[in-house]
Design an enzyme around this catalytic site. Structure first.
Site, mmCIF file in Angstrom:
data_model
loop_
_atom_site.group_PDB
_atom_site.id
_atom_site.type_symbol
_atom_site.label_atom_id
_atom_site.label_comp_id
_atom_site.label_asym_id
_atom_site.label_seq_id
_atom_site.Cartn_x
_atom_site.Cartn_y
_atom_site.Cartn_z
ATOM 1 N N GLU A 55 85.599 7.327 129.520
ATOM 2 C CA GLU A 55 86.122 7.885 128.274
ATOM 3 C C GLU A 55 86.084 6.840 127.157
ATOM 4 O O GLU A 55 85.741 7.167 126.010
ATOM 5 C CB GLU A 55 87.567 8.373 128.464
ATOM 6 C CG GLU A 55 87.712 9.518 129.454
ATOM 7 C CD GLU A 55 88.041 9.039 130.859
ATOM 8 O OE1 GLU A 55 88.821 9.724 131.537
ATOM 9 O OE2 GLU A 55 87.511 7.982 131.276
ATOM 10 N N CYS A 78 92.938 8.920 133.117
ATOM 11 C CA CYS A 78 94.037 8.161 133.719
ATOM 12 C C CYS A 78 95.216 8.072 132.758
ATOM 13 O O CYS A 78 95.064 8.071 131.535
ATOM 14 C CB CYS A 78 93.563 6.775 134.136
ATOM 15 S SG CYS A 78 93.069 5.702 132.763
ATOM 16 N N ALA A 166 62.986 1.420 168.397
ATOM 17 C CA ALA A 166 62.255 0.204 168.746
ATOM 18 C C ALA A 166 61.552 0.421 170.079
ATOM 19 O O ALA A 166 61.909 1.316 170.854
ATOM 20 C CB ALA A 166 63.199 -0.996 168.841
ATOM 21 N N THR A 200 72.944 -5.328 165.857
ATOM 22 C CA THR A 200 71.897 -5.256 164.838
ATOM 23 C C THR A 200 71.800 -6.561 164.064
ATOM 24 O O THR A 200 70.698 -7.033 163.746
ATOM 25 C CB THR A 200 72.190 -4.088 163.869
ATOM 26 O OG1 THR A 200 72.129 -2.858 164.587
ATOM 27 C CG2 THR A 200 71.193 -4.050 162.729
#
Length: 363
Positions: A55, A78, A166, A200
């Site tokens: 805003e 807000c 994989a 990972t």
């Protein structure tokens, strides 16, 4: 203003708000358009780091022309000022807008209807609801963090036609093509944090950064490792001073060895199978993360699916097959009945280079 015009201007505001995704946490990525007589006078979205709000940006652009105009905002303005700026409801009152259209009421207890009430008390007409369904999707992370204390979770999987990530020897680069990999960077940029499991991190030594997209706020890198058994010379740790790295670990891990610049150490509940996914998400939510992009591996992906914590799934399928000896896309789910299988609904599907991309949502 007609309902059709309201819908069109709100769609514009929503599109603007998405520009802030991944850049504004813990704030919501809000968009705003200032309109009078069908002409757009100002537009804005929440800026990097959360301020200025949408805003404020749109009103600054509109200037004095905002008096008597309509402001379209994707979330209730807000009502609480901060050291970084006044409340947006007060800015709209001071600018003299005649009407405010919000997609949603803000559930943050610091606002929660107070923004709309302040506008009405100043004689400004307020309508709430246009674009609500789309706004709920866009603000899902912000809303989930307030309601459940956790971020919105997007899971990314890239696999062959037979669901392998994989070969038996661990070779995985590259399952998908360059177009799919470039899209992953776009997806990372739209999230506050990128998360992988310890397996990972050890096997792939990923950087988990957004590359080739210009200057932006990099997502926080998150690794779940119950025992912190990670290589001390990994790419993640070497770059921690430049891009934050949070290590979520269990009790008893040797955390002292990881105290270094840019590394955040967060102890969470863990069991025999590793870090509890719900506890991990709550810990991230407590630190302001609203949108989380999980890139595996298979064990972490399965644990999130099993716990019902995957809100969106991004699946990249390559036109190749590896066979049963290859590594599966998902770890064990422990299912005995098909009825217990996690089910998602298809949101979109399209070709990405030579691969197939599909996006699935939680039902």
């Amino acid at each position: 203003m007609s309902a059709q015009a309201d819908a069109a201007h709100m769609a514009h505001a929503l599109a603007l708000g998405r520009r802030g995704m991944g850049q504004v946490w813990p704030n919501p990525a809000v968009g705003c358009v200032i309109v009078r007589g069908g002409r757009v006078l100002g537009r804005g979205w929440t800026q990097r780091g959360g301020r200025p709000h949408a805003e404020a940006v749109a009103l600054a652009q509109a200037g004095a022309a905002a008096r008597g105009a309509t402001a379209y905002v994707t979330l209730e303005p807000c009502a609480h000022p901060s050291p970084r700026g006044p409340a947006c409801a007060d800015l709209l009152v001071a600018a003299g807008v005649a009407r405010v259209v919000s997609a949603l009421e803000d559930p943050d207890p610091r606002t929660a209807g107070r923004g709309h009430a302040r506008l009405r008390a100043a004689g400004i007409a307020v309508d709430c609801g246009p674009g609500a369904e789309e706004a709920r999707r866009d603000h899902a992370g912000f809303l989930l963090r307030l309601r459940e204390g956790r971020p919105f979770v997007a899971l990314k999987l890239a696999a062959t036609l037979d669901g392998r990530i994989a070969t038996a020897s661990g070779e995985s680069r590259w399952i998908t093509g360059p177009a799919a990999r470039a899209m992953v960077h776009v997806l990372r940029a739209r999230h506050d944090a990128v998360m992988v499991g310890g397996g990972t991190a050890r096997a792939d030594d990923p950087q988990l950064t957004v590359r080739d997209m210009g200057e932006l706020r990099q997502p926080v890198r998150v690794v779940l490792s119950r025992g912190l058994d990670l290589p001390a010379d990994s790419a993640l740790l070497r770059s921690a001073r430049e891009v934050p790295l949070w290590l979520l670990h269990g009790a008893g891990a040797d955390a002292a060895a990881w105290h270094r610049d840019g590394v955040g150490l967060i102890e969470v509940a863990a069991g025999q199978d590793g870090i509890d996914p719900g506890a991990a998400l709550r810990a991230l939510g407590a630190r302001g993360i609203t949108r989380l992009f999980c890139e595996g591996g298979g064990h972490l992906a399965a644990s999130l699916l099993r716990a019902g914590l995957v809100d969106e799934l991004h699946l990249f399928t390559a036109g190749a097959a590896i066979g049963a000896e290859g590594r599966a896309m998902l770890g064990p789910l422990g299912l005995e009945r098909l009825a217990d299988a996690p089910r998602l609904e298809l949101a979109e599907q399209r070709a990405i280079g030579g691969d197939l991309y599909s996006r699935w949502r939680q039902r």
